[in-house]
Design a protein around this motif. Structure first.
Motif, short mmCIF file in Angstrom:
data_model
loop_
_atom_site.label_atom_id
_atom_site.label_comp_id
_atom_site.label_asym_id
_atom_site.label_seq_id
_atom_site.Cartn_x
_atom_site.Cartn_y
_atom_site.Cartn_z
N GLY A 253 -50.49 -19.22 24.73
CA GLY A 253 -50.71 -20.59 24.06
C GLY A 253 -51.04 -22.06 25.03
N ARG A 254 -50.36 -21.96 26.14
CA ARG A 254 -50.82 -22.79 27.02
C ARG A 254 -52.41 -22.61 27.48
N ALA A 255 -52.50 -21.37 27.77
CA ALA A 255 -53.91 -21.36 28.31
C ALA A 255 -55.00 -21.53 27.55
N VAL A 256 -55.00 -21.72 25.95
CA VAL A 256 -55.86 -22.17 25.39
C VAL A 256 -55.82 -23.37 24.64
N GLY A 257 -54.70 -24.06 25.42
CA GLY A 257 -54.48 -25.49 24.70
C GLY A 257 -53.96 -25.61 23.26
N TYR A 258 -53.21 -24.79 22.85
CA TYR A 258 -52.84 -24.64 21.37
C TYR A 258 -52.16 -25.94 21.09
N ARG A 259 -52.37 -26.30 19.72
CA ARG A 259 -51.30 -27.15 19.07
C ARG A 259 -51.17 -26.88 17.40
N SER A 260 -50.14 -26.90 17.14
CA SER A 260 -49.69 -26.57 15.53
C SER A 260 -48.96 -25.41 15.73
N ALA A 261 -48.75 -24.61 14.43
CA ALA A 261 -48.07 -23.32 14.44
C ALA A 261 -48.90 -22.37 14.46
N GLY A 262 -48.70 -21.30 15.38
CA GLY A 262 -49.52 -20.19 15.45
C GLY A 262 -48.77 -18.96 15.68
N THR A 263 -49.60 -17.69 15.95
CA THR A 263 -48.68 -16.32 16.40
C THR A 263 -49.44 -15.65 17.16
N VAL A 264 -48.81 -15.24 18.28
CA VAL A 264 -49.28 -14.22 19.26
C VAL A 264 -48.84 -12.88 18.86
N GLU A 265 -49.89 -12.20 18.64
CA GLU A 265 -49.40 -10.80 18.22
C GLU A 265 -49.40 -9.85 19.43
N PHE A 266 -48.66 -8.54 19.58
CA PHE A 266 -48.48 -7.78 20.58
C PHE A 266 -48.26 -6.48 19.97
N VAL A 267 -48.74 -5.39 20.52
CA VAL A 267 -48.29 -4.04 20.24
C VAL A 267 -47.29 -3.54 21.24
N LEU A 268 -46.27 -2.64 20.93
CA LEU A 268 -45.20 -2.34 21.97
C LEU A 268 -45.25 -0.89 22.04
N ASP A 269 -45.35 -0.36 23.24
CA ASP A 269 -45.10 1.15 23.30
C ASP A 269 -43.89 1.45 24.39
N GLY A 270 -42.91 1.71 23.85
CA GLY A 270 -41.57 1.65 24.66
C GLY A 270 -41.30 0.38 25.30
N GLU A 271 -41.23 0.02 26.37
CA GLU A 271 -40.75 -1.05 27.38
C GLU A 271 -42.06 -1.80 27.55
N GLN A 272 -43.25 -1.13 27.19
CA GLN A 272 -44.60 -1.88 27.52
C GLN A 272 -45.12 -2.76 26.32
N PHE A 273 -45.66 -3.79 26.73
CA PHE A 273 -46.44 -4.45 25.41
C PHE A 273 -47.41 -4.86 25.96
N PHE A 274 -48.56 -5.14 24.78
CA PHE A 274 -49.82 -5.58 25.06
C PHE A 274 -50.24 -6.37 24.39
N PHE A 275 -51.11 -7.59 24.63
CA PHE A 275 -51.77 -8.55 23.65
C PHE A 275 -52.64 -8.20 22.69
N LEU A 276 -52.69 -8.42 21.43
CA LEU A 276 -53.22 -8.14 20.36
C LEU A 276 -54.44 -9.11 20.03
N GLU A 277 -53.86 -10.46 19.70
CA GLU A 277 -54.55 -11.46 19.15
C GLU A 277 -53.84 -12.72 19.14
N LEU A 278 -54.53 -13.85 18.90
CA LEU A 278 -53.85 -15.04 18.27
C LEU A 278 -54.12 -15.26 17.10
N ASN A 279 -53.34 -15.55 16.12
CA ASN A 279 -53.52 -15.96 14.85
C ASN A 279 -53.50 -17.43 14.83
N GLY A 280 -54.45 -18.16 14.80
CA GLY A 280 -54.42 -19.69 14.97
C GLY A 280 -54.23 -20.55 13.54
N ARG A 281 -53.14 -20.15 12.88
CA ARG A 281 -52.78 -20.64 11.68
C ARG A 281 -51.39 -20.31 11.15
#
Length: 546
Positions: A253-281
């Motif tokens: 969120g800080r890296a893209v200069g975010y403001r307002s409500a938003g969601t950062v989505e991840f997929v989890l595989d065990g204890e590993q996680f990976f960024f999926l996308e930002l939902n800017g809304r």
């Protein structure tokens, strides 16, 4: 709403959207003393959101940004809330609204551009130290892979590909779907995990650079890459993993200069996680976070848009919340359905209901078929699920086919109750199927013994609605439409030899493509539709001979 919420400087707000989210935003505006303006397309006149606004203005279509701005200026609104879907993450719309002197209730245009381009977002995530799935050309990342629309969301423009033979068709279909839904057919491929969990982190960010993580939601139960059940907090996360997810979301969120409500989505595989996308809304599933935190996220959006900071925000997470989406769709196929709602009884009491329709309304082909969301909040997860199950038992819908029976089955399923559902849940446990009598021990549900990767989920029984025509002789079949829709392609002609599972006709509804396949090897006897035809569910598409 929190007792310390106070009116914001916004006086009149236009919601550039329809349905449930528009009604939801209007509700908070009423509580804050903000006047509301709804917009309505020609094929949507009389819908609930227009009846819920203080004033409604006709526009030519929800995807026309200039129409929303025209309506806002004509009604002397001073702000626009884009809701979700349609133009909610369109940076050009945000820019045009601000250029017209309107307050944009959402992220800055540049943050939308950076987060909305999924390829750029993955690059930014890497640079911010957030783990991402490998992406690139198919030959570089191997199979299985996921074809995704760079500008997409909501499951549109996505195809799972498990072999090179499937790739070309998947790319072509995903590009058409993305172009139709988002006006941008740009695609990319990334590694596909067969049984991950889908966990997202809710952010709030103000104009002064403060970014808060308000907890996470588990959204693993999905059909057609779209969520069906969401809950907060996510189960079975170690303290370290939960903390790492929140920190990664804030860093992005800080890296893209975010403001307002938003969601950062991840997929989890065990204890590993990976960024999926930002939902800017605002997200469809935001009510579960509201239930747990006690915050009104729409009110927070309005405060932030009005220039207020997050310094005064206070909340204490409590309990557990679960949400399900009540759709007008077939529970076996998850294909959308249409009709007039003759009877609609929704639960009260402890169940929060966010509805986009009322009894007597018509469910058509043009828009998302979600009727309502049901949200239960309990002291713990077990209580929340029990409350939701009782609320679903009290729900009644007549006049249109819905997924109500499926939702009742879902919230009582032992795998869901155990918190062990992955994104493959509905593939491995077909809708309305009998639940397992015994859950296998953990050791037998993992592929460790042969040290091989997990196999793909076993497919559910074939639920294509290709059926024997009443009175047809053996070896003949009438292929009918599994749902109402528009014919966008006819793939065969009379007299053509066909093979089992070969696409015959492709339908489109709600901007999603649905291919209808041949049930066997044979010959096309007759084709009864043409490109552009609008067909009802059950309409005859083609006749085949084996």
């Amino acid at each position: 709403m929190r007792a310390d919420y106070r009116p914001v400087s916004i006086r009149k707000l236009l919601v550039a959207n329809r349905g449930e989210i528009a009604v939801r935003v209007f509700r908070t505006c009423r509580e804050l003393g903000i006047e509301t303006v709804g917009v309505v397309a020609p094929d949507d006149v009389g819908s609930l959101h227009t009846r819920s606004a203080d004033r409604a203005v006709e526009i030519t279509g929800y995807l026309h940004s200039e129409e929303h701005i025209r309506a806002a200026l004509a009604t002397e609104a001073d702000a626009i809330h884009p809701g979700y879907g349609f133009l909610a993450e369109n940076a050009d719309f945000a820019e045009a609204a601000e250029a017209a002197g309107l307050t944009w209730v959402g992220p800055p245009p540049e943050a939308l551009r950076l987060g909305g381009d999924k390829l750029a977002a993955k690059r930014i995530a890497r640079e911010a130290g957030v783990p991402v799935l490998p992406d690139g050309r198919a030959e570089e990342i191997g199979f299985p892979l996921l074809v995704k629309a760079a500008a997409g969301g909501g499951g549109r423009g996505m195809r799972v590909v498990r072999s090179p033979a499937e790739l070309d068709d998947a790319l072509a279909a995903a590009e058409r779907e993305a172009e139709g839904a988002f006006g941008d057919g740009t695609l990319y491929c990334e590694r596909y995990l067969e049984r991950p969990r889908h966990v997202e982190v809710q952010l709030l960010a103000d104009g002064a650079g403060a970014v808060l993580a308000l907890g996470e939601r588990d959204c693993s139960v999905q059909r057609r890459h779209q969520k069906v059940l969401e809950e907060s907090p996510a189960q079975h996360l170690s303290p370290g993993l939960r903390s790492a997810l929140h920190e990664a979301a804030v860093a992005f969120g800080r890296a893209v200069g975010y403001r307002s409500a938003g969601t950062v989505e991840f997929v989890l595989d065990g204890e590993q996680f990976f960024f999926l996308e930002l939902n800017g809304r605002i997200q469809v599933e935001h009510p579960v976070t509201e239930a747990v935190t006690g915050l009104d996220l729409v009110a927070e959006q309005l405060r932030i848009a009005a220039g207020e900071s997050l310094e005064t925000i206070r909340y204490e997470p409590a309990g557990h919340a679960v949400e399900v989406r009540l759709y007008a769709e077939d529970s076996r196929t998850f294909l959308p359905q249409t009709g007039r709602i003759e009877r609609l009884a929704l639960p009260g009491g402890p169940i929060r209901v966010d509805a986009g329709v009322e009894e007597g309304d018509e469910v058509g082909l043009a828009y998302d078929p979600m009727l309502a969301k049901l949200i239960a909040h309990g002291r713990d997860r077990g209580e929340a699920l029990e409350l939701l199950a009782k609320g679903l038992d009290e729900t009644e819908v007549r006049g249109v086919t819905t997924n109500l029976a499926f939702l009742r089955w879902l919230v009582r399923h032992p795998m869901v109750r155990a918190g062990e559902a992955t994104t493959a849940f509905l593939t491995e446990h077909p809708p309305l199927s009998a639940p397992p009598l015994v859950r296998a021990p953990d050791a037998f549900r993992a592929p460790w013994r042969l040290n091989l990767p997990a196999p793909p989920p076993a497919p559910p029984p074939d639920v294509d609605v290709e059926s024997q025509r009443p009175g047809a002789t053996q070896g003949e079949s009438a292929v009918v439409a599994p749902m109402p829709g528009t014919v966008i392609r006819v793939e065969v002609v009379a007299g053509e030899a066909i093979r089992a599972r070969q696409p015959l006709v492709v339908l489109e509804a709600m901007k999603m493509e649905i291919p209808v396949h041949s049930p066997f090897d044979g010959t096309v006897k007759n084709v009864h539709v043409s490109v552009g035809d609008r067909v009802a569910g059950g309409a005859l598409l083609a006749e085949l001979e084996s």
